[in-house]
Design a protein around this motif. Structure first.
Motif, mmCIF file in Angstrom:
data_model
loop_
_atom_site.group_PDB
_atom_site.id
_atom_site.type_symbol
_atom_site.label_atom_id
_atom_site.label_comp_id
_atom_site.label_asym_id
_atom_site.label_seq_id
_atom_site.Cartn_x
_atom_site.Cartn_y
_atom_site.Cartn_z
ATOM 1 N N ARG A 102 -15.670 2.413 4.339
ATOM 2 C CA ARG A 102 -16.333 1.261 4.594
ATOM 3 C C ARG A 102 -15.598 0.152 3.778
ATOM 4 N NH1 ARG A 102 -22.028 1.446 5.562
ATOM 5 N NH2 ARG A 102 -21.846 -0.879 5.588
ATOM 6 N N GLN A 103 -15.304 -0.771 4.568
ATOM 7 C CA GLN A 103 -14.821 -1.961 3.736
ATOM 8 C C GLN A 103 -15.908 -2.678 3.171
ATOM 9 O OE1 GLN A 103 -15.327 -5.516 4.381
ATOM 10 N NE2 GLN A 103 -13.754 -6.211 2.851
ATOM 11 N N ALA A 104 -15.937 -2.806 1.877
ATOM 12 C CA ALA A 104 -17.050 -3.461 1.285
ATOM 13 C C ALA A 104 -16.611 -3.777 -0.284
ATOM 14 C CB ALA A 104 -18.078 -2.281 0.797
ATOM 15 N N ASP A 105 -17.424 -4.946 -0.639
ATOM 16 C CA ASP A 105 -17.202 -5.497 -1.864
ATOM 17 C C ASP A 105 -18.135 -5.128 -3.140
ATOM 18 O OD1 ASP A 105 -17.147 -7.409 -3.947
ATOM 19 O OD2 ASP A 105 -17.348 -9.340 -2.929
ATOM 20 N N ALA A 106 -17.533 -4.631 -4.039
ATOM 21 C CA ALA A 106 -18.294 -3.783 -4.926
ATOM 22 C C ALA A 106 -19.237 -4.666 -5.724
ATOM 23 C CB ALA A 106 -17.178 -3.371 -5.971
ATOM 24 N N SER A 109 -5.445 3.370 -2.493
ATOM 25 C CA SER A 109 -4.843 4.173 -1.309
ATOM 26 C C SER A 109 -5.422 5.607 -1.297
ATOM 27 C CB SER A 109 -3.416 4.055 -1.788
ATOM 28 O OG SER A 109 -3.236 4.905 -3.230
ATOM 29 N N GLY A 110 -6.625 5.852 -2.076
ATOM 30 C CA GLY A 110 -7.153 7.047 -1.750
ATOM 31 C C GLY A 110 -6.776 8.275 -2.809
ATOM 32 N N VAL A 111 -6.270 8.135 -3.829
ATOM 33 C CA VAL A 111 -5.922 9.150 -4.786
ATOM 34 C C VAL A 111 -6.983 9.891 -5.290
ATOM 35 C CG1 VAL A 111 -5.670 7.413 -6.896
ATOM 36 C CG2 VAL A 111 -4.401 9.772 -6.775
ATOM 37 N N VAL A 112 -8.199 9.251 -5.626
ATOM 38 C CA VAL A 112 -9.278 9.733 -6.229
ATOM 39 C C VAL A 112 -10.060 10.645 -4.932
ATOM 40 C CG1 VAL A 112 -11.630 9.400 -7.093
ATOM 41 C CG2 VAL A 112 -9.751 8.596 -8.098
ATOM 42 N N PRO A 159 0.894 -1.252 -0.071
ATOM 43 C CA PRO A 159 0.024 -0.020 0.079
ATOM 44 C C PRO A 159 0.798 1.144 0.079
ATOM 45 C CG PRO A 159 -1.088 -1.676 1.481
ATOM 46 C CD PRO A 159 0.259 -2.088 0.918
ATOM 47 N N LYS A 160 2.000 1.412 0.848
ATOM 48 C CA LYS A 160 2.759 2.573 0.925
ATOM 49 C C LYS A 160 3.465 2.749 -0.456
ATOM 50 C CE LYS A 160 6.021 5.124 3.666
ATOM 51 N NZ LYS A 160 6.960 5.074 4.846
ATOM 52 N N LEU A 161 4.234 1.735 -1.019
ATOM 53 C CA LEU A 161 4.968 1.796 -2.189
ATOM 54 C C LEU A 161 3.866 2.280 -3.243
ATOM 55 C CD1 LEU A 161 7.219 -1.231 -1.623
ATOM 56 C CD2 LEU A 161 7.971 1.009 -1.650
ATOM 57 N N TYR A 162 2.752 1.523 -3.488
ATOM 58 C CA TYR A 162 1.776 1.707 -4.391
ATOM 59 C C TYR A 162 1.378 3.255 -4.368
ATOM 60 C CZ TYR A 162 -2.815 1.319 -6.695
ATOM 61 O OH TYR A 162 -3.756 1.450 -7.662
ATOM 62 N N ASP A 163 1.032 3.864 -3.004
ATOM 63 C CA ASP A 163 0.729 5.193 -2.945
ATOM 64 C C ASP A 163 1.985 6.131 -3.377
ATOM 65 O OD1 ASP A 163 -1.526 7.083 -2.529
ATOM 66 O OD2 ASP A 163 -0.240 7.701 -0.707
ATOM 67 N N ASP A 210 -13.574 -0.148 -0.268
ATOM 68 C CA ASP A 210 -12.490 -0.871 -0.832
ATOM 69 C C ASP A 210 -12.660 -2.265 -0.171
ATOM 70 O OD1 ASP A 210 -9.806 -0.462 -2.856
ATOM 71 O OD2 ASP A 210 -9.599 -2.123 -1.128
ATOM 72 N N LEU A 211 -12.338 -3.411 -1.068
ATOM 73 C CA LEU A 211 -12.282 -4.670 -0.584
ATOM 74 C C LEU A 211 -11.287 -4.968 0.264
ATOM 75 C CD1 LEU A 211 -13.638 -7.371 -0.554
ATOM 76 C CD2 LEU A 211 -12.360 -8.042 -2.655
ATOM 77 N N ASN A 212 -10.175 -4.453 0.242
ATOM 78 C CA ASN A 212 -8.779 -4.532 0.887
ATOM 79 C C ASN A 212 -8.579 -3.690 2.249
ATOM 80 O OD1 ASN A 212 -6.006 -4.791 1.437
ATOM 81 N ND2 ASN A 212 -5.922 -6.026 -0.318
ATOM 82 N N PRO A 213 -8.586 -4.194 3.321
ATOM 83 C CA PRO A 213 -8.764 -3.335 4.716
ATOM 84 C C PRO A 213 -7.353 -2.666 4.419
ATOM 85 C CG PRO A 213 -9.630 -5.411 4.937
ATOM 86 C CD PRO A 213 -9.312 -5.695 3.625
ATOM 87 N N PRO A 214 -6.039 -3.258 4.217
ATOM 88 C CA PRO A 214 -4.924 -2.623 4.355
ATOM 89 C C PRO A 214 -4.689 -1.252 3.314
ATOM 90 C CG PRO A 214 -4.386 -4.859 4.377
ATOM 91 C CD PRO A 214 -5.742 -4.410 3.876
ATOM 92 N N MET A 215 -5.369 -1.213 2.271
ATOM 93 C CA MET A 215 -5.418 -0.344 1.398
ATOM 94 C C MET A 215 -6.328 0.690 1.718
ATOM 95 S SD MET A 215 -3.329 -0.581 -1.323
ATOM 96 C CE MET A 215 -3.829 0.151 -2.943
ATOM 97 N N LEU A 216 -7.416 0.433 2.247
ATOM 98 C CA LEU A 216 -8.467 1.330 2.707
ATOM 99 C C LEU A 216 -7.905 2.160 4.131
ATOM 100 C CD1 LEU A 216 -11.382 2.417 2.339
ATOM 101 C CD2 LEU A 216 -12.186 0.730 3.901
ATOM 102 N N ASP A 217 -7.273 1.268 4.909
ATOM 103 C CA ASP A 217 -6.668 1.910 5.898
ATOM 104 C C ASP A 217 -5.818 3.045 5.852
ATOM 105 O OD1 ASP A 217 -8.340 0.506 7.629
ATOM 106 O OD2 ASP A 217 -6.680 -1.068 8.239
#
Length: 270
Positions: free
Chosen positions: A94-98, A51-54, A13-17, A72-79
């Motif tokens: 909210r953690q959620a499945d699209a 990671s919240g760019v939008v 997540p951090k490297l991605y962002d 987001d489905l993935n809690p680490p990314m949402l956090d």
């Protein structure tokens, strides 16, 4: 899509962002934010927010009374995304499945999803869920990458890493991020989900990186491509990154690098 394609955990997540977002995602996020805000929505749902760019681009453009639910489905990314966002009472995380949204019918004016639909195991179901939670006259705004050959760095990295694993080359980038690019297929999937009015614009941009090595690090260690490399031989992650950097330097030089990126931006309505 392989199961590992959906794993964004650990240091990813951090490297991605910090690496991938400025490299390829920020420019399209700004476009998405302008597009969504232009509809003056009172309630927005973002799925596959990553990671919240939008979120960071769109939140300042929404009205003071707007409701903005970020999922987001993935809690680490949402956090991680929540940790990057200033306090904002309008935003609900909210953690959620699209594909199985925990929201009532006709709850939102806009549903947006930047570069997430490629990861949906059932895209028609995901699109139908977006349509279900949209209010009459609402819009589904999303984007997907064009074919990998139209995205220079992703193509270069994939080819370079493949030389380390000639019998089983990691194909994450071609298979998933760039694997859902056929415009006719996208229109058909949306039609099957109940969307009758579909507008698709293909947008070309220029990806810029500080160096070839930074780009190699971003793709090899800041995306699920890392999972594929480590699944084959974890000891080769750095060598794969080095091999990708060398190939990038050979093609683009050792200083700041630039390469074409291209994506489809879609607006769908009933």
């Amino acid at each position: 899509m392989a199961e590992s394609d959906k794993v964004f955990a650990g240091s990813i997540p951090k490297l991605y962002d910090t690496l991938m977002v400025p490299l390829i995602f920020q420019a399209y996020a700004d476009d998405t934010a302008e597009l969504v805000a232009g509809f003056s929505p009172g309630a927005v749902l973002e799925t596959a927010a990553g990671s919240g760019v939008v979120t960071r681009s769109l939140a300042p453009k929404l009205g003071a009374d707007a409701r903005y639910v970020v999922t987001d489905l993935n809690p680490p990314m949402l956090d991680y995304a929540a940790s990057r966002q200033p306090p904002d009472s309008r935003i609900e995380w909210r953690q959620a499945d699209a594909l199985d949204l925990p929201f009532e019918d006709a709850s939102f004016d806009v549903v947006c999803c930047q570069f997430g639909a490629m990861f949906f195991p059932d895209r028609v179901a995901g699109y139908a869920e977006a349509r279900r939670v949209l209010r009459p006259g609402g819009r589904f705004v999303f984007s997907v990458w064009d074919r990998i050959e139209e995205n220079a760095f992703a193509d270069d990295i994939t080819n370079a890493v493949a030389t380390l694993f000639p019998n089983d080359p990691p194909r994450f980038l071609a298979r998933t991020p760039h694997g859902y690019h056929d415009v006719a297929r996208i229109r058909d999937d949306l039609g099957r989900a109940g969307f009758a009015n579909v507008q698709i614009e293909t947008r070309e941009k220029l990806s810029r990186g500080p160096s070839a090595r930074d780009v190699a690090m971003a793709y090899c260690q800041g995306t699920p491509l890392r999972n594929e490399i480590e699944a084959r031989d974890a000891s080769l992650l750095q060598l794969a990154t080095d091999r990708a950097a060398e190939a990038m330097e050979s093609r683009h030089g050792k200083g700041p690098v630039a390469g074409k990126i291209q994506a489809h931006v879609i607006v769908a309505a009933e």
